[in-house]
Structures are given as structure tokens and as C-alpha cells.
Design an enzyme around this catalytic site. Structure first.
Site, PDB file in Angstrom:
ATOM      1  CG  ASP A 191      -2.264   0.663   0.919  1.00 43.13           C
ATOM      2  OD1 ASP A 191      -2.291   1.562   0.052  1.00 43.13           O
ATOM      3  OD2 ASP A 191      -3.271   0.315   1.555  1.00 43.13           O
ATOM      4  CD1 TRP A 192      -0.062   5.603  -3.522  1.00 43.64           C
ATOM      5  CD2 TRP A 192      -0.011   3.376  -3.533  1.00 43.64           C
ATOM      6  NE1 TRP A 192      -0.120   5.173  -4.840  1.00 43.64           N
ATOM      7  CE2 TRP A 192      -0.087   3.812  -4.873  1.00 43.64           C
ATOM      8  CE3 TRP A 192       0.054   2.000  -3.293  1.00 43.64           C
ATOM      9  CZ2 TRP A 192      -0.118   2.945  -5.960  1.00 43.64           C
ATOM     10  CZ3 TRP A 192       0.016   1.112  -4.361  1.00 43.64           C
ATOM     11  CH2 TRP A 192      -0.068   1.592  -5.683  1.00 43.64           C
TER      12      TRP A 192
END
Length: 622
Positions: A296-297
């Protein structure tokens, strides 16, 4: 390219993909390989400016699109300009553009964009309400065609977290509270985007958030430090894996682990992107997933979002340096780092002997193979002139509107003057909030106050707490109950005149007072006013059934276990509840007790008996 025009073997489309990957990989510098392993973000509104640095110097060629366009052609032309930069850089590796969902009503820069030029559908919860894999496949196929037209080749979805914690802000994008239902629908979703065979007409799916992001402590989201813990007080970890098993079996190409860190389990208490037992032993070895794992970011470095600096979502490893976090994630089984562009951390680690270039090659091979199989080397550009005619077509928009109507859930339809209030008959004076008389059609007259009306129609939203300003404000979380003053306002209208309440259930609202006082109660999962008007007047038939329980109180929510489905005590309406309009004549099981208690639905048809994906133990508590 053909053998006659190809300068290098990797450019020869007649050669096997494995041979082309091997040839190109052998030519890449360390910087080229590092660039492949970062999946950055490109704001559409800023044009190609940021891409010059990211593609040219940092050698990156995977980006998710931030922001929305008003026309498909704008997005397609922007895509082509990005591709031309990439084709003129190094070995000409084409860009893979990705996106969060952008076909519904979510407007959150961190999770999804408004539909804009694309066809508009309900949120994933609406598909769960209908429970029809064919409908999911139709949507996914249409979305695939629209993505292809503008150059989007990777979907940062489906989101198959099981929505067991009602307060969690990400629930609207899930398939609801039943893991069995989510597992039933995700296969159709993946196949609709990727096709039966993965290739040039496919959009790659990145299924998230492994191993299930639903059990957040108190429902807080791990985008923020106060939501860093995932908990399993019911010992129900494996239940949340069911949709992922189905996605892997359907051939999803990519998996995204979530930010959260498991607490009180057999696994290390670090975020899932850093968790080797979860990614290598569980995902790779037990589930048999051989594709790309993208984090995920923003798990490595702090980031400025709308002028405010948020810490890296490096939960459990905050004490490590960004490079140490990178090495731990790669060792855990991550192939690509999402939302970051710090490629120097990787090249410096290799040069310092902390990581071998051969270790990178395992991930580089997967990432290159994806691009080759998508046909990006042969057809990196799209026909921008044709994109407006291919995106948001009348047929696609009609399909989205039809699904908005199908997903509507009729929760209550009480007797008024001898019969169920819905469907409405023309000729009424109506007090309206959130809809107009023009939406309803001929024969309805809008009046300014409930006292002057024959009936009232109110459109409401699930309550939420505002946690902070800017980016944080987009995440609707916390309290699910209406404020006392709003309850008094709405129930006063209900006492004055028969009232229809339509509520957008982005989360399971606490609404016992509304259920008691409303003459009719509808739920939507993202819809326009036209869809509501068609349901109210009988021009369309609601087919939805609740994709989760609706809790009776916040005390019941707070007492429930985050990892357990159907765990709030004595809900107002149960999962699977849904009625049909009496004049529609749908087959079903009549005479079921209405969950609102005193409502008379003797002329209303229940949509059916027990759902096939509900386990026999559903709803049981110790």
C-alpha cells in the site's frame, strides 16, 4: 515489433514472453530495475511535469492516477504524453497506469475518485446487496473497456476486505459483512477485468487488502497512526482470508497487503507489508499466489498530503530507517513499493551489499512479464480521438443506472390509509429534502413545509465523525448514530406526515428511531435522485438485501468483536433483509416478520429465504 523491425529480441513480438523478459532484464541497469520496483503517483492536474523527473531520472514506469478528468479524451491524451516520455527513455519500457475505483460516488483522493466521464454505478456494497455474480461481471467488463480506452491497465481493486467492523471508513468499497458472499463475487470481478485469458485486452487486478483489513481496532483506519492495530478478539483470522482464496483461484495478478499490524495473533506485530510469515508463508506458500505483491502507498517515508505531513505507515517498524523498512518489506515478499519514488534507497542498498541485484531480478521478472502480457510494448498508445465515444457510452451509463436501481434495499413499507405507502401514487403534495418534484415526475407538487404536505421524502447519509482537516476529513469513521437533534428533527417530520426516508448506507447506520417512525425506509449504496424517484413511483423494482446487519445502538457496536461478522446484539435489520414493492408481483417468501417490529408489511413481499452464503452459525454469540 516484427523480427524485421526489432532491434533487440525483447522487441520481437513473435518470441515467447519468457524469452523477451530475459533479454530485456539482462540489459537493464541497477537504476532501471529499481525504477520498476516503485509504483508512484502522478497527479493528472499537473500535466506531464512530474513525470519528466520520475521517468527520466528515477526510471519509474508504474503510476497511479491522482485526480479526475471531465472528458475521457483529456485522460487519454495525457496518458499518451506520459507514454511518449517513457518510450524515449532508456530501453523504452512503457508505463503501466493504475487507478483506484472511479465508477461510483466515492470522492476521496486516497481511496477513489468520482466517475466523471465514466459510467456511474453503486459502490461495491450495492453489488453485494444484489448478490449476482453476473452483474458484477457485467460491471467489471464495462469498466475494463472504459479503462482500456484511456490507457489504464491496472485496477487498484477489488477491495475484498470483510466488513466486520461497522465503524471502519473503507466499508463502502467492500462486498459487505459476509466473507462467503465476497468470495462468491470476487471471482466474477477478476474475470470481468482480466478476461478468461490474461492478455492485451485485460486490465490487471490488484486485490486488496491482504489478509483482510476489516478487523480494525475500534474501526479506525490505518492510514493514520491511531488506526495502526488490527485485532482478532474472536480468533477469526481465517474467515477474512476466504475472499482472497477465491481471488487467487480466479487468477488475480496482483495483491496489496494493508497497512495494519496484527495484534494478539501468531504473526509478528508489524504492518502486513513487512510481515514475512503473512506474505511468504501464508500468501505465497499456503494460498499459492505467484503474482506481484505491491505494498500500500507510503510505507517508507513521511509524506506531505494537502500541506500536512503524515508519518509513513510503517506501523510496528517506526524505529527503522526508511532503507531498513524497504529491506524488511522486500524480505517479507513485497515486489513493488506503492506510492513512493525513493529509488535511491534501493540502489544504495545494493551498492552497500545489503541486497543482491539477483534478489531484485525475481520481482523485475514478474513486473516485466506483466507489461509484455498486457501488450504494452506493442501498443503503448491509445486512440485518444476515439476515447470519448468509448467511455460513458449510453449503453454503459444505462447499465450503471440500472444497477443503482436494482441495488436499492426496501427495509420497511408500512400501511398508510389501508395499504403500503410505496409505490407512491401521483397527485400528492410532497415535502422534499435531497430530491425534487421534477425528479419524481408529473403529478407531484413540492411544498415548503411538512405541515402543507401529504407526505415527505428525505434523503439522508450515514452519520460520521470528523477526525481532522484536509486528507483526514475524507475518511468517514467513528460514530454511526444520528445526533439527538437530528433524530428529533426527522421524527417530528414523520409525526407530522407519512415520511419516506432514503439513507445512503456507506456504513451500517444506527437508526432504530428512524425505523420506528418512518412510513417507508429505503437504503442505497450510491445512487442519483432519478434512481430514487423510479423506486418510489414503482418505475423500478428494488432487489437489494442488506449486505450487513444494521446495529441497534452504538453500545452494541462497541461491544461487538472487530473480526466477527453479525456480532452486534439485536440488530434493527439483519443481513439479507429486503422487501419488494407490492405491485411488482415478485416471487418470494411472504409473511416474514418485519425487522422494524411494529411495521405492517402484509401486502409487501419478502425477497426470499436464507441466503446461501450465510453460515449456520451466523449471528451466534457466546
Amino acid at each position: 515489433m516484427t523480427p524485421a523491425t526489432a532491434r533487440y529480441p525483447y522487441q520481437d513480438a513473435t518470441l515467447p514472453v519468457g524469452q523477451r523478459v530475459q533479454d530485456l532484464r539482462s540489459r537493464l541497469s541497477l537504476e532501471d530495475k529499481a525504477g520498476l520496483m516503485f509504483h508512484g503517483a502522478l497527479p493528472f492536474a499537473l500535466g506531464t511535469g512530474p513525470a519528466v523527473e520520475l521517468i527520466g531520472r528515477r526510471r519509474m514506469n508504474h503510476f497511479n492516477i491522482i485526480g479526475a478528468a471531465t472528458q475521457a479524451r483529456e485522460l487519454a491524451e495525457w496518458h499518451n504524453s506520459i507514454q511518449r516520455l517513457a518510450l524515449d527513455t532508456g530501453w523504452g519500457i512503457p508505463v503501466t497506469l493504475s487507478t483506484d475505483p472511479r465508477h461510483a460516488y466515492t470522492d476521496n483522493p486516497g481511496t477513489g475518485a468520482l466517475a466523471g466521464p465514466f459510467s456511474q454505478w453503486p459502490e461495491a456494497l450495492g453489488f453485494a446487496a444484489v448478490g449476482d455474480p453476473d452483474a458484477v461481471a457485467e460491471f467489471a467488463d464495462i469498466a475494463r473497456q472504459e479503462y482500456l480506452a484511456v490507457g489504464i491497465r491496472a485496477a487498484l481493486h477489488p477491495q475484498v476486505d470483510v466488513f466486520t467492523e461497522p465503524r471502519w471508513s473503507r466499508g463502502a468499497a467492500t462486498f459487505g459483512e459476509s466473507a462467503e458472499l465476497a468470495a462468491e463475487l470476487v471471482g466474477a470481478y477478476v474475470r470481468g477485468f482480466q478476461g478468461e485469458a490474461f492478455g492485451p485486452a485485460s486490465v490487471s487486478t490488484m486485490t486488496k487488502h491482504f489478509p483482510g483489513g476489516g478487523p480494525q481496532l475500534d474501526g479506525e483506519d490505518p492510514h493514520f497512526s491511531y488506526g495502526r492495530e488490527q485485532v482478532y478478539p474472536g480468533g477469526n483470522f481465517d474467515y477474512h482470508l476466504l475472499p482472497f482464496r477465491s481471488a487467487v483461484a480466479a487468477g488475480t495478478r496482483q495483491i496489496m497487503p494493508y497497512y495494519g499490524m496484527p495484534v494478539g495473533t501468531e504473526y509478528e506485530e508489524v504492518g502486513f507489508a513487512f510481515n514475512k510469515r503473512v506474505l511468504t508463508e501464508l500468501l505465497r506458500e499456503e494460498l499459492g499466489f505467484g503474482g506481484i505483491v505491491c505494498s500500500d502507498w507510503g510505507i517508507l517515508t513521511d509524506g506531505d498530503i494537502f500541506g500536512r505531513v503524515f508519518p509513513a505507515r510503517a506501523w510496528g517498524v517506526e524505529h527503522l530507517t526508511p532503507q531498513e523498512r524497504l529491506l524488511k518489506a522486500l524480505d517479507a515478499g513485497v515486489d513493488q513499493i506503492g506510492g513512493e519514488s525513493c529509488v535511491d534507497l534501493l540502489t544504495d542498498a545494493v551498492r552497500a551489499g545489503k541486497l543482491s541485484e539477483g534478489q531484485l531480478d525475481v520481482s523485475v521478472r514478474k513486473l516485466l512479464e506483466e507489461k509484455f502480457r498486457l501488450g504494452l510494448f506493442e501498443n503503448p498508445l491509445v486512440d485518444a480521438a476515439a476515447s470519448d465515444a468509448s467511455v460513458g457510452t449510453p449503453q454503459f451509463r444505462a447499465a450503471g443506472r440500472a444497477m443503482q436501481r436494482r441495488s436499492y434495499t426496501l427495509l420497511a413499507n408500512k400501511d398508510v390509509d389501508g395499504g403500503p405507502l410505496l409505490p407512491l401514487a401521483a397527485g400528492a403534495r410532497v415535502y422534499l429534502e435531497g430530491i425534487t418534484a421534477a425528479d419524481l415526475g408529473p403529478g407531484f407538487v413540492s411544498v415548503p413545509t411538512p405541515d402543507a404536505a401529504d407526505l415527505a421524502i428525505l434523503r439522508l447519509r450515514t452519520p460520521f465523525e470528523v477526525r481532522g482537516e484536509g486528507f483526514e476529513s475524507f475518511f468517514h469513521c467513528g460514530n454511526l448514530a444520528f445526533a439527538p437533534e437530528e433524530i428529533e428533527r426527522v421524527t417530528a417530520i414523520c409525526r407530522a406526515v407519512p415520511t419516506v426516508i432514503d439513507i445512503n448506507l456507506e456504513r451500517p447506520a444506527v437508526l432504530p428511531e428512524l425505523a420506528d417512525h418512518a412510513a417507508a425506509l429505503l437504503a442505497n449504496y450510491g445512487s442519483d435522485a432519478d434512481a430514487l424517484a423510479d423506486i418510489l413511483t414503482g418505475r423500478a423494482v428494488p432487489e437489494g438485501r442488506l449486505p450487513f446487519d444494521l446495529p441497534r445502538s452504538m453500545a452494541a457496536v462497541e461491544a461487538s468483536r472487530e473480526d466477527m461478522p453479525f456480532d452486534t446484539e439485536d440488530p434493527v435489520f439483519r443481513f439479507g433483509h429486503g422487501l419488494s414493492l407490492p405491485q411488482a408481483g415478485r416471487a418470494g417468501t411472504a409473511g416474514a416478520a418485519d425487522a422494524a417490529g411494529d411495521a405492517d408489511t402484509s401486502d409487501t413481499v419478502d425477497l426470499g429465504g436464507p441466503l446461501p452464503w450465510v453460515r449456520s452459525v451466523t449471528g451466534s454469540r457466546p
